[in-house]
Scaffold this active site. Structure first.
Site, mmCIF file in Angstrom:
data_model
loop_
_atom_site.group_PDB
_atom_site.id
_atom_site.type_symbol
_atom_site.label_atom_id
_atom_site.label_comp_id
_atom_site.label_asym_id
_atom_site.label_seq_id
_atom_site.Cartn_x
_atom_site.Cartn_y
_atom_site.Cartn_z
ATOM 1 N N ASP A 13 0.819 -1.229 0.000
ATOM 2 C CA ASP A 13 0.000 0.000 0.000
ATOM 3 C C ASP A 13 0.842 1.263 0.000
ATOM 4 O OD1 ASP A 13 -2.261 -1.697 0.251
ATOM 5 O OD2 ASP A 13 -1.901 -1.800 2.398
ATOM 6 N N LYS A 16 2.195 2.015 -5.181
ATOM 7 C CA LYS A 16 2.868 1.494 -6.395
ATOM 8 C C LYS A 16 2.031 1.733 -7.644
ATOM 9 C CE LYS A 16 3.147 -2.608 -4.559
ATOM 10 N NZ LYS A 16 2.793 -2.311 -3.170
ATOM 11 N N LYS A 18 0.109 4.174 -8.536
ATOM 12 C CA LYS A 18 0.304 5.500 -9.129
ATOM 13 C C LYS A 18 1.679 5.594 -9.796
ATOM 14 C CE LYS A 18 1.189 10.291 -8.324
ATOM 15 N NZ LYS A 18 0.999 11.545 -7.640
ATOM 16 N N ALA A 39 -3.852 -8.033 -3.840
ATOM 17 C CA ALA A 39 -3.363 -6.672 -4.062
ATOM 18 C C ALA A 39 -4.510 -5.785 -4.528
ATOM 19 C CB ALA A 39 -2.282 -6.686 -5.130
ATOM 20 N N GLY A 40 -4.366 -4.508 -4.289
ATOM 21 C CA GLY A 40 -5.354 -3.573 -4.806
ATOM 22 C C GLY A 40 -4.646 -2.284 -5.139
ATOM 23 N N HIS A 41 -4.539 -1.970 -6.411
ATOM 24 C CA HIS A 41 -3.896 -0.729 -6.814
ATOM 25 C C HIS A 41 -4.965 0.298 -7.162
ATOM 26 C CE1 HIS A 41 0.098 -2.891 -7.954
ATOM 27 N NE2 HIS A 41 -0.118 -2.834 -6.671
ATOM 28 N N THR A 42 -5.049 1.312 -6.333
ATOM 29 C CA THR A 42 -6.055 2.346 -6.588
ATOM 30 C C THR A 42 -5.505 3.317 -7.623
ATOM 31 O OG1 THR A 42 -6.728 2.132 -4.309
ATOM 32 C CG2 THR A 42 -7.541 4.058 -5.482
ATOM 33 N N ARG A 143 3.207 -29.201 -5.428
ATOM 34 C CA ARG A 143 3.179 -29.751 -6.791
ATOM 35 C C ARG A 143 1.847 -30.397 -7.161
ATOM 36 N NH1 ARG A 143 8.705 -32.452 -5.354
ATOM 37 N NH2 ARG A 143 7.474 -32.544 -3.455
ATOM 38 N N GLN A 224 2.064 -6.164 -3.038
ATOM 39 C CA GLN A 224 2.371 -6.114 -1.595
ATOM 40 C C GLN A 224 3.685 -5.358 -1.344
ATOM 41 O OE1 GLN A 224 1.490 -9.642 -2.757
ATOM 42 N NE2 GLN A 224 -0.526 -8.734 -2.630
#
Ligand code: IMP
Length: 424
Positions: A13, A16, A18, A39-42, A143, A224
């Site tokens: 957070d 990244k 932006k 992950a969550g990229h705003t 595996r 992350q």
């Protein structure tokens, strides 16, 4: 070499999304190397805010090709939602999105097991995002995981699923008291998914290595942050993959010799979501203030993020393990209203001074952070576009970080908007 890895240098957070979005203007390819829909990229695009979980934010730039690499674990439901959202925004992804056929899939039982285990662990839970990340990587390393390539052949898919479900259904029923899952239903769902994503599946390793040989500009994007790395983070309170820069090589199939520079994205203070040690956490009005000013709520789960002062001991460790050669410093505007700002420069534990980041999470829980107090600038940074025009004490804060980490701050982000960024 025209290649650059972008890593989160703290607990994720850091902003990244932006930074990658900004650097994508000059990139030919953006490739994601690990993690999944945890992950969550705003992103702010045309004045609107939206969140990307799997697809790199480079997709917003029509000239950019985007790769989801072999190191990523893909949840079909999340991926399809994202593809549809982008199409609705009028962003064309056909011929621009490439998914590795070696990437592992998140199966319905991974998500159920993730939340069931967390529930059972109660007081000792990790605080995962519940997206099935851990159980999917467990299957990969045991595996028995199911990969994108397995979708090509119904017989293989059924065989692998049957073998998995025999075990998973027993665990679900006997250990967690959950309903067993139906194999036919899952096969149908995943075959339908295969038809939808078929146009995007390719040998991304070959594509990427060729692009690097051709001198194309490539950004490799981690999700992350380094302190959530399964090897180097605050174990066991970590994610189940390697967000550190080394993960880019294994997660994309590119050799270490092809890596150019490594940029660490660093938030001007610290946050963490989920459980685990956080030496500089502020459980007081300053912490509340940072959360409010920084809108520190998880992009994926909406959980309030824990907030604290910048931990330079942790950051110096992160610079070392990632090989960070330049820093993008984000959200510095969130510190605008402080008379004084603290930064942690060493830890104190049992009468000893620690200058390094300990491996033992219980030490990290009990140590006392030692702070240096810096003067705040106590004014708005709105409209500043040139580094020299930043207030004196903002520059001093940045300089302190540079000197302590021996790393240049090359980007300073002053708000979520693309425009509010100083590139030095
Ligand atoms: P998991 O990755 O869902 O297994 O969660 C493991 C830990 O990583 C938890 O503390 C999560 O809150 C944290 N985590 C996972 N993804 C992110 C992220 O994108 N940003 C910040 N923390 C994350």
């Amino acid at each position: 070499m025209n290649t650059r890895i972008i890593v989160g240098a703290q607990w994720g957070d850091e902003g990244k999304g932006k930074v990658v979005d900004l650097l994508s203007e000059k990139a030919d390819i953006v490739a994601r190397y690990q993690g999944g829909a945890n992950a969550g990229h705003t992103i702010v695009f045309q004045g609107k805010k939206f969140v990307l979980h799997l697809i790199p934010s480079g997709i917003l730039h029509p000239h950019c090709q985007c790769i989801i690499g072999n190191g990523v674990v893909i949840d079909p439901v999340a991926l399809m939602e994202e593809i549809q959202m982008l199409e609705q925004l009028g962003i064309s992804i056909e011929g621009r999105l490439f998914i590795s056929h070696k990437a592992h899939l998140i199966m319905p039982y991974h998500k159920i097991l993730d939340t069931a285990r967390e529930h059972q662990a109660a007081g000792n839970s990790i605080g995962t995002t519940g997206r099935g990340i851990g159980p999917s990587y467990i299957d990969k390393f045991s595996r028995v995981g199911i990969r994108i390539v397995d979708l090509l052949d119904r017989k293989t898919l059924e065989e692998k699923l049957r073998a998995n479900l025999e075990e998973k259904n027993t665990v679900l029923r006997k250990i967690y008291g959950k309903e067993e899952l139906n194999i036919e239903k899952i096969v149908q769902e995943y075959l339908a998914f295969d038809t939808q994503i078929d146009p995007y599946i390719t040998d991304t390793t070959a594509l990427l290595n060729q692009a690097i040989r051709d001198g194309k500009s490539v950004l490799m994007e981690g999700a992350q942050g380094a302190l959530l790395d399964v090897d180097h983070g605050t174990y066991p309170y970590v994610t189940s993959s390697n967000p550190t820069s080394g993960g880019a090589c294994t997660g994309l199939g590119v050799p270490p010799t092809s890596i150019g520079t490594i940029m660490g994205v660093v938030k001007a203070y610290s946050t963490r979501v989920g459980n685990g040690p956080f030496p500089t956490e502020l459980i007081n009005s300053d912490g509340e203030f940072l959360r409010k000013e920084g809108a520190e709520f998880g992009a994926t789960t909406g959980r309030p993020r824990r907030c604290g002062w910048l931990d330079l001991v942790a950051l110096r460790y992160s610079v070392m393990i990632n090989g960070i050669s330049e820093i993008a410093l984000t959200k510095i505007d969130v510190l605008n209203n402080f008379e004084e700002i603290k930064v942690c420069t060493e830890y104190h534990l049992d009468g000893k001074v620690l200058k390094y980041f300990p491996a033992d999470s219980s030490q990290l829980e009990t140590l006392t952070p030692h702070y240096v107090t810096l003067k705040g600038w106590n004014t708005s940074l709105a409209g500043i576009t040139n580094y020299d025009n930043l207030p004196e004490y903002t520059k001093k804060y940045i300089q302190f970080i540079e000197e302590f980490t021996e790393t240049k701050v090359s980007i300073v982000s002053l708000s979520p908007s693309r425009e509010d960024t100083i590139i030095r």
